[in-house]
Design an enzyme around this catalytic site. Structure first.
Site, PDB file in Angstrom:
ATOM      1  N   LYS A 175       0.637  -1.314   0.235  1.00  0.00           N
ATOM      2  CA  LYS A 175       0.148   0.190  -0.275  1.00  0.00           C
ATOM      3  C   LYS A 175       0.650   1.397   0.111  1.00  0.00           C
ATOM      4  CE  LYS A 175      -4.200   2.405   0.841  1.00  0.00           C
ATOM      5  NZ  LYS A 175      -4.218   3.424  -0.212  1.00  0.00           N
ATOM      6  N   LYS A 195       5.167   2.508  -2.875  1.00  0.00           N
ATOM      7  CA  LYS A 195       5.315   3.885  -3.306  1.00  0.00           C
ATOM      8  C   LYS A 195       5.618   3.768  -4.391  1.00  0.00           C
ATOM      9  CE  LYS A 195       4.350   7.770  -1.136  1.00  0.00           C
ATOM     10  NZ  LYS A 195       3.854   7.650  -0.298  1.00  0.00           N
ATOM     11  N   SER A 213      -7.206   4.820   5.104  1.00  0.00           N
ATOM     12  CA  SER A 213      -7.137   3.734   3.710  1.00  0.00           C
ATOM     13  C   SER A 213      -7.093   2.913   4.156  1.00  0.00           C
ATOM     14  CB  SER A 213      -5.116   4.295   2.789  1.00  0.00           C
ATOM     15  OG  SER A 213      -5.443   5.591   1.914  1.00  0.00           O
TER      16      SER A 213
END
Ligand code: NAD
Length: 420
Positions: free
Chosen positions: A72, A108, A352
């Site tokens: 993530k 990322k 998130s």
């Protein structure tokens, strides 16, 4: 985006990891697995621009470690994105998710481009082509992107739409930070700052700081910085100074954090903010005496050159990597409580995660439920870090890494990646 060529951001990650690993006497296999990103995909993205010509953009997606679950992390569109920076940010995501106890690994991404000079059509084409290029390695159960510098809910909507078309399945769980109409969560836009407010409150209790009238200085009055100002003011704190890349404003009697945010939103910068304020430079702002300093701009802001001027009781790191390891040592020696980025700004990835859970369930929570769940996650991560720091006599940053590494190690052993 690490403008200073001397500054090697991945070395900061390695130094922080090393310190905690030594303290834990960490198994060499686990150490080796955590040192290197699992995978970095480099892609070339051809886009037909409005003038009819083709431009080829370079993009990256790094997945650092997925032992705890799908990876993530945000995707930034910026002219100075570097692979090393993307890899460092991915590693921080691994430790952050493990620390707060959410079932994700770290990732990322970034694309070298300048969205400020691109039309909306060009940006949409770039977003869709980037997702086509990443499609083999992303997905709601593999790797879930989110907004970052210069990407927003609109870009996430294009990502989600493109992926859904490729797969032939409506896939809101591909990305977080979407608009609410497409499954975005309440509270996502302000989650980083809300989380920071909870851990700062706990930090203040720890050092016996009364928040009523406590002075706050904010470097970088963007999303994370401005909401931090607003939430800390709700706790009784007084925001005395804030800045952005255009300059800074200071008023020892306190600034109205909301008006400051509205002014910045309307004018794009803080420069020109009316009222009784003194204009100050970034150097002056960081040297102000205050109770709480919130670096919320970029990495490498508190370093060996300026750490001697820092005069704060608590530093709550909204930005990723704002304090260099040398500066960190000086601050800790001087008794400043540094609430590290992987704890202080973890509210963003936590909400998130809540967004993704709601997407997978197709069942949505109200704002109150999101805020309550966030508070629980942040306070318990603070407490785990605090217990480790007290038990082992280490800094808050090292303690946070130790908590995270213990979880990662346990998962690696359980999955049979290492034998302990
Ligand atoms: P943003 O773009 O909304 O805000 C950044 C602000 O910093 C801008 O106002 C910019 O003008 C200012 N700035 C840039 N250079 C500066 C300088 N040299 N001095 C002073 N101000 C400067 O970005 P954001 O989303 O608020 O993110 C800020 C930091 O927080 C980044 O490090 C980001 O990785 C981190 N972060 C953000 C989130 C989030 O959910 N927004 C989550 C975790 C971490």
């Amino acid at each position: 985006m690490s403008k200073n060529k001397e500054f090697k951001i991945y070395e900061v990650v390695l130094s922080q990891l090393e310190e905690a690993a030594n303290e834990l006497n960490l198994d060499p296999q686990v150490r080796a697995l955590l040192k290197e990103p699992m995978r970095t995909l480099i892609v070339s993205i051809p886009v037909r621009m409005d003038d009819g010509g083709i431009r080829v953009f370079k993009g990256f997606r790094c997945q650092h470690n997925d032992v705890l679950g799908p990876t993530k992390g945000g995707i930034r569109f910026h002219p100075q994105v570097e692979m090393e920076e993307v890899e460092a940010l991915a590693a921080w995501m691994t430790f952050k998710c493990a620390l707060v106890g959410i079932p994700y690994g770290g990732a990322k991404g970034g694309v070298l481009c300048n969205p400020k000079e691109m039309s909306k059509t060009e940006l949409e084409k770039l977003s869709r082509r980037f997702i086509q290029a990443l499609e083999p390695i992303i997905g709601p159960e593999k790797d879930i992107p989110a907004p970052d510098v210069y990407t927003d809910a609109q870009v996430m909507s294009w990502f989600m739409d493109e992926f859904s078309k490729i797969k032939g399945v409506y896939s809101p769980g591909l990305v977080t930070g979407k608009p609410r109409i497409l499954g975005g969560s309440y509270g996502r836009d302000s989650a980083t700052a809300r989380g920071l407010m909870y851990v700062t409150r706990e930090g203040a209790k720890k050092i016996g700081l009364d928040l009523e009238g406590a002075t706050v200085v904010i470097q970088g009055y963007g999303n994370a910085g401005s909401f931090s100002g607003i939430f800390l003011r709700e706790l009784g704190c007084k925001v005395i100074a804030a800045n952005d890349s255009s300059g800074g404003v200071y008023n020892p009697d306190g600034l109205n954090a909301e008006k400051l945010r509205d002014f910045k939103n309307e004018n794009g910068e803080l420069q020109g903010y009316p009222g009784s304020v003194k204009n100050i430079s970034n150097k002056e702002l960081l040297a102000l005496e205050c109770d709480i300093l919130v670096p919320a701009a970029l990495e490498n802001q508190i370093n060996k050159e300026n750490v001697g001027n820092i005069n704060a009781k608590i530093i709550a790191e909204a930005a990723n990597g704002p304090t260099t390891p040398e500066a960190d040592r000086v601050l800790n020696k001087g008794g400043t409580l540094v609430i590290p980025d992987i704890l202080a700004n973890a509210g963003g990835v936590t909400v998130s995660y809540f967004e993704w859970v709601q997407n997978l369930y197709n069942y949505y929570w109200d704002r109150e439920e999101v805020d309550q769940k966030l508070e629980k996650v942040m306070v318990s991560a603070f407490n785990r870090t605090n217990e480790m720091a007290e038990e082992r006599g280490v800094t808050f940053r090292t303690a946070a890494y130790m908590v995270a590494i213990n979880r990662l190690t346990e998962a690696m052993a359980a999955r049979g990646w290492v034998e302990l």
